[in-house]
Scaffold this active site. Structure first.
Site, PDB file in Angstrom:
ATOM      1  N   HIS A   1     -22.557 -33.070  -4.166  1.00  0.00           N
ATOM      2  CA  HIS A   1     -23.574 -33.507  -5.128  1.00  0.00           C
ATOM      3  C   HIS A   1     -23.812 -32.379  -6.134  1.00  0.00           C
ATOM      4  CE1 HIS A   1     -24.822 -37.112  -3.032  1.00  0.00           C
ATOM      5  NE2 HIS A   1     -24.941 -36.445  -1.906  1.00  0.00           N
TER       6      HIS A   1
ATOM      7  N   GLY B   1     -12.081 -29.605  -5.987  1.00  0.00           N
ATOM      8  CA  GLY B   1     -11.555 -29.178  -7.279  1.00  0.00           C
ATOM      9  C   GLY B   1     -10.445 -30.082  -7.806  1.00  0.00           C
TER      10      GLY B   1
ATOM     11  N   ASP C   1     -19.325 -39.676  -6.539  1.00  0.00           N
ATOM     12  CA  ASP C   1     -19.390 -38.924  -7.791  1.00  0.00           C
ATOM     13  C   ASP C   1     -19.972 -39.742  -8.945  1.00  0.00           C
ATOM     14  OD1 ASP C   1     -18.092 -36.967  -6.283  1.00  0.00           O
ATOM     15  OD2 ASP C   1     -16.126 -37.753  -6.854  1.00  0.00           O
TER      16      ASP C   1
HETATM   17  P1  GTP Z   1     -21.129 -37.495  -4.679  1.00  0.00           P
HETATM   18  O1  GTP Z   1     -21.965 -37.317  -3.474  1.00  0.00           O
HETATM   19  O2  GTP Z   1     -19.793 -36.883  -4.524  1.00  0.00           O
HETATM   20  O3  GTP Z   1     -21.011 -38.895  -5.113  1.00  0.00           O
HETATM   21  O4  GTP Z   1     -21.843 -36.652  -5.851  1.00  0.00           O
HETATM   22  P2  GTP Z   1     -22.600 -37.073  -7.155  1.00  0.00           P
HETATM   23  O5  GTP Z   1     -22.759 -38.540  -7.176  1.00  0.00           O
HETATM   24  O6  GTP Z   1     -23.842 -36.256  -7.242  1.00  0.00           O
HETATM   25  O7  GTP Z   1     -21.687 -36.743  -8.384  1.00  0.00           O
HETATM   26  P3  GTP Z   1     -20.966 -35.362  -8.742  1.00  0.00           P
HETATM   27  O8  GTP Z   1     -22.014 -34.337  -8.752  1.00  0.00           O
HETATM   28  O9  GTP Z   1     -19.817 -35.153  -7.872  1.00  0.00           O
HETATM   29  O10 GTP Z   1     -20.416 -35.660 -10.205  1.00  0.00           O
HETATM   30  C1  GTP Z   1     -21.197 -36.081 -11.242  1.00  0.00           C
HETATM   31  C2  GTP Z   1     -21.081 -35.097 -12.452  1.00  0.00           C
HETATM   32  O11 GTP Z   1     -21.697 -35.657 -13.589  1.00  0.00           O
HETATM   33  C3  GTP Z   1     -21.818 -33.792 -12.224  1.00  0.00           C
HETATM   34  O12 GTP Z   1     -21.139 -32.761 -12.893  1.00  0.00           O
HETATM   35  C4  GTP Z   1     -23.192 -34.037 -12.876  1.00  0.00           C
HETATM   36  O13 GTP Z   1     -23.845 -32.851 -13.295  1.00  0.00           O
HETATM   37  C5  GTP Z   1     -22.800 -34.864 -14.054  1.00  0.00           C
HETATM   38  N1  GTP Z   1     -23.794 -35.836 -14.508  1.00  0.00           N
HETATM   39  C6  GTP Z   1     -24.645 -36.603 -13.773  1.00  0.00           C
HETATM   40  N2  GTP Z   1     -25.323 -37.448 -14.584  1.00  0.00           N
HETATM   41  C7  GTP Z   1     -24.892 -37.208 -15.844  1.00  0.00           C
HETATM   42  C8  GTP Z   1     -25.184 -37.792 -17.126  1.00  0.00           C
HETATM   43  O14 GTP Z   1     -25.970 -38.725 -17.252  1.00  0.00           O
HETATM   44  N3  GTP Z   1     -24.512 -37.289 -18.202  1.00  0.00           N
HETATM   45  C9  GTP Z   1     -23.610 -36.285 -18.096  1.00  0.00           C
HETATM   46  N4  GTP Z   1     -23.015 -35.862 -19.207  1.00  0.00           N
HETATM   47  N5  GTP Z   1     -23.292 -35.724 -16.905  1.00  0.00           N
HETATM   48  C10 GTP Z   1     -23.921 -36.185 -15.810  1.00  0.00           C
HETATM   49  P1  IMP Z   2     -12.709 -38.050   3.912  1.00  0.00           P
HETATM   50  O1  IMP Z   2     -14.056 -38.667   3.827  1.00  0.00           O
HETATM   51  O2  IMP Z   2     -12.689 -36.571   3.698  1.00  0.00           O
HETATM   52  O3  IMP Z   2     -11.988 -38.475   5.166  1.00  0.00           O
HETATM   53  O4  IMP Z   2     -11.845 -38.626   2.700  1.00  0.00           O
HETATM   54  C1  IMP Z   2     -11.475 -39.992   2.620  1.00  0.00           C
HETATM   55  C2  IMP Z   2     -11.528 -40.473   1.189  1.00  0.00           C
HETATM   56  O5  IMP Z   2     -12.878 -40.492   0.748  1.00  0.00           O
HETATM   57  C3  IMP Z   2     -10.774 -39.597   0.195  1.00  0.00           C
HETATM   58  O6  IMP Z   2     -10.231 -40.434  -0.810  1.00  0.00           O
HETATM   59  C4  IMP Z   2     -11.875 -38.724  -0.403  1.00  0.00           C
HETATM   60  O7  IMP Z   2     -11.539 -38.255  -1.678  1.00  0.00           O
HETATM   61  C5  IMP Z   2     -13.012 -39.716  -0.443  1.00  0.00           C
HETATM   62  N1  IMP Z   2     -14.361 -39.102  -0.420  1.00  0.00           N
HETATM   63  C6  IMP Z   2     -15.088 -38.751   0.679  1.00  0.00           C
HETATM   64  N2  IMP Z   2     -16.294 -38.277   0.324  1.00  0.00           N
HETATM   65  C7  IMP Z   2     -16.352 -38.354  -1.026  1.00  0.00           C
HETATM   66  C8  IMP Z   2     -17.378 -38.040  -2.000  1.00  0.00           C
HETATM   67  O8  IMP Z   2     -18.491 -37.615  -1.700  1.00  0.00           O
HETATM   68  N3  IMP Z   2     -17.048 -38.260  -3.300  1.00  0.00           N
HETATM   69  C9  IMP Z   2     -15.851 -38.761  -3.661  1.00  0.00           C
HETATM   70  N4  IMP Z   2     -14.869 -39.082  -2.807  1.00  0.00           N
HETATM   71  C10 IMP Z   2     -15.122 -38.880  -1.502  1.00  0.00           C
HETATM   72 MG    MG Z   3     -19.475 -35.714  -5.836  1.00  0.00          MG
END
Ligand code: GTP
Ligand code: IMP
Ligand code: MG
Length: 340
Positions: free
Chosen positions: A43, A255, A13
Site C-alpha cells: 500500500h 518493483g 494496486d
Molecule cells: P495494494 O494493496 O497493492 O492494492 O496497494 P494500493 O491499492 O494502495 O496501491 P499502490 O499503492 O500499490 O499503487 C497506487 C499508486 O497510485 C501509488 O503510487 C499511489 O500513491 C498512487 N495514487 C493513489 N491514488 C492516486 C490518484 O488519485 N492520483 C495519482 N496520480 N496517484 C494516485
Molecule cells: P501471491 O499472493 O504472492 O501468491 O501472488 C499471486 C498473484 O497475486 C500474483 O500475480 C501477484 O502479483 C498478485 N498479488 C498478490 N498480492 C498483490 C497486491 O497486493 N497487489 C497486486 N498484486 C498482488
Molecule cells: Mg499495491
C-alpha cells in the site's frame, strides 16, 4: 456505531492506501484493522509530503489516535512487522499496533518455498513473500501461530474481542482489505490469483466481525487497470500505448512493471455485486484526465470526466462518493454528504 470495510475492485494496486488514509484521517475511527492475505500487499501512502510503502501495518496509521490491529486471517512475517514499526516510529506505531494471537507466521522456509517454486513464482508470478506456502500450511494445520512466537509476545491481542467491543461501544471501526477482486482464490482469474478469497465477507471474517455489523463497503477502482504477475486481462493495452498515455507503473513490493489496461465495466459490475459494495472510491482520475489534477471540487472537473463517473454509477448501480485526483490525502473530492 459504524463499521466500514474497504476492498480493491481489480487486481490490487487500485490506490487503496490513499483511500484508506483519507478515510481514516477524516472519519477518525478508533480501530483500524488490517484484513487480506498478508505482506504480499504493497500500500502506498502520501502524507504531509512524505511517501510510505507498507506491506503489513494498517495504512490508516496516519491517524495517530487509532489502535492498529492485524486480524487473525492475515499472515504475519515478523521481519516485515518489526521493520515497519521502526520505519513508522515517528507515528508512534510501536505502542498501538497489535496482531491477533491466532495469526499464522511466515518463516524463511515459506519464502524459500515460494521463490523456489516454478509453479508459484514463475507460472503464477507470485510476489515471493511466502504467502501461498503459509496459507497452505495453515490448511494443513502445521503452521505456527503468533502466540507461539516469543518475539511477538508484547504485540498479541484478541482482535475480534477488541473490534466488537468498540463497535458495541458506538465507536467507529475501519477494516482495510488488501489485494483486489480479480485476485480472489474463488472469484478471480484462477489459477492466476492469490492464496485466499479477497472479497468483503472474507475481510470481515479475517478480523472476526460478523456480516450484520458492517455498514458500508467501499470498493476502490482505479480509472484504468493495472496487473502485476501473470493471468488474463481482457482490457490490457500495449506497453507503448500505456507509455504514450502516461500510465507507466511499478510495483511497491516487487518493483515489477505493472501491465496496464482500460477500465473494465464487466469486472467492475461483478466486483460490486460479490462485494456488496455500497460506495465507490475512484482513484487516479487525474492520470486519465489531467485537467482535474489535485482538484477538490466536483464542479471544477470536466464534462468528460463527469460522464465517465456517471457511466460507472449507472452500470454498477453504486454511487461514486470519493474521487481521488492525486496521491496526497488532500487531492480528494468527497461526495459522501450528498448521499445523506
Ligand atoms: P495494494 O494493496 O497493492 O492494492 O496497494 P494500493 O491499492 O494502495 O496501491 P499502490 O499503492 O500499490 O499503487 C497506487 C499508486 O497510485 C501509488 O503510487 C499511489 O500513491 C498512487 N495514487 C493513489 N491514488 C492516486 C490518484 O488519485 N492520483 C495519482 N496520480 N496517484 C494516485
Ligand atoms: P501471491 O499472493 O504472492 O501468491 O501472488 C499471486 C498473484 O497475486 C500474483 O500475480 C501477484 O502479483 C498478485 N498479488 C498478490 N498480492 C498483490 C497486491 O497486493 N497487489 C497486486 N498484486 C498482488
Ligand atoms: Mg499495491
Amino acid at each position: 456505531m459504524t463499521c466500514n470495510i474497504l476492498v480493491g475492485g481489480a487486481w490490487g494496486d487500485e490506490g487503496k492506501g490513499k483511500c484508506i488514509t483519507y478515510l481514516c484521517d477524516k472519519d477518525k475511527p478508533s480501530i483500524i484493522a488490517r484484513a487480506g492475505v498478508g505482506p504480499n500487499a504493497g500500500h502506498s501512502v502520501e502524507f504531509n509530503g512524505e511517501r510510505y510503502g507498507l506491506r503489513l501495518t494498517p495504512a490508516g496509521f496516519v491517524n495517530k489516535e487509532a489502535k492498529l490491529l492485524i486480524g487473525a486471517g492475515v499472515l504475519v512475517d515478523p521481519e516485515v512487522f518489526f521493520y515497519e514499526l521502526e520505519y513508522l516510529n515517528k507515528y508512534n506505531v510501536d505502542n498501538r499496533t497489535f496482531v491477533d494471537y491466532r495469526c499464522s507466521i511466515i518463516e524463511k522456509e515459506h519464502k524459500d518455498r515460494d521463490q523456489g517454486s516454478d509453479h508459484l513464482y514463475k507460472k503464477i508470478g507470485s510476489t515471493g513473500t511466502g504467502c501461498g506456502p503459509s496459507n497452505s500450511d495453515r490448511v494443513m494445520r502445521t503452521i505456527k501461530l503468533a502466540e507461539e512466537i516469543d518475539v511477538l509476545k508484547d504485540y498479541v491481542t484478541n482482535v475480534p474481542l477488541e473490534t466488537n467491543q468498540a463497535i458495541d461501544d458506538g465507536e467507529e471501526v475501519f477494516i482495510e482489505g488488501s489485494q483486489g477482486f480479480g485476485l480472489s482464490l474463488y472469484y478471480g482469474t484462477y489459477p492466476f490469483v492469490t492464496s485466499k478469497d479477497t472479497t468483503a465477507s472474507t475481510f470481515a471474517a479475517d478480523v472476526g466481525v460478523g456480516p450484520t455489523k458492517i455498514d458500508d463497503v467501499f470498493i476502490v477502482f482505479k480509472s484504468y487497470i493495472t496487473r502485476v504477475g501473470e493471468g488474463p486481462f481482457s482490457t490490457e493495452i500495449e506497453q507503448k500505448k500505456a507509455e504514450d498515455m502516461g500510465l507507466e507503473e511499478y510495483g511497491t513490493v516487487t518493483g515489477r512493471r505493472r501491465r496496464v489496461g482500460l477500465f473494465d465495466m464487466d469486472l467492475a459490475k461483478e466486483a460490486c455485486m460479490i462485494n456488496g459494495a455500497t460506495q465507490i472510491a475512484l482513484t487516479c482520475v487525474d492520470r486519465l484526465y489531467p485537467d482535474c489534477e489535485r482538484t477538490q471540487d466536483y464542479s471544477a472537473i470536466s464534462g468528460e470526466t463527469k460522464r465517465f463517473i456517471e457511466e460507472i454509477e449507472n452500470e454498477t448501480g453504486v454511487p461514486v462518493t470519493i474521487i481521488s485526483t492525486g496521491p496526497d490525502l488532500k487531492d480528494t473530492i468527497d461526495l459522501r454528504e450528498e448521499l445523506m
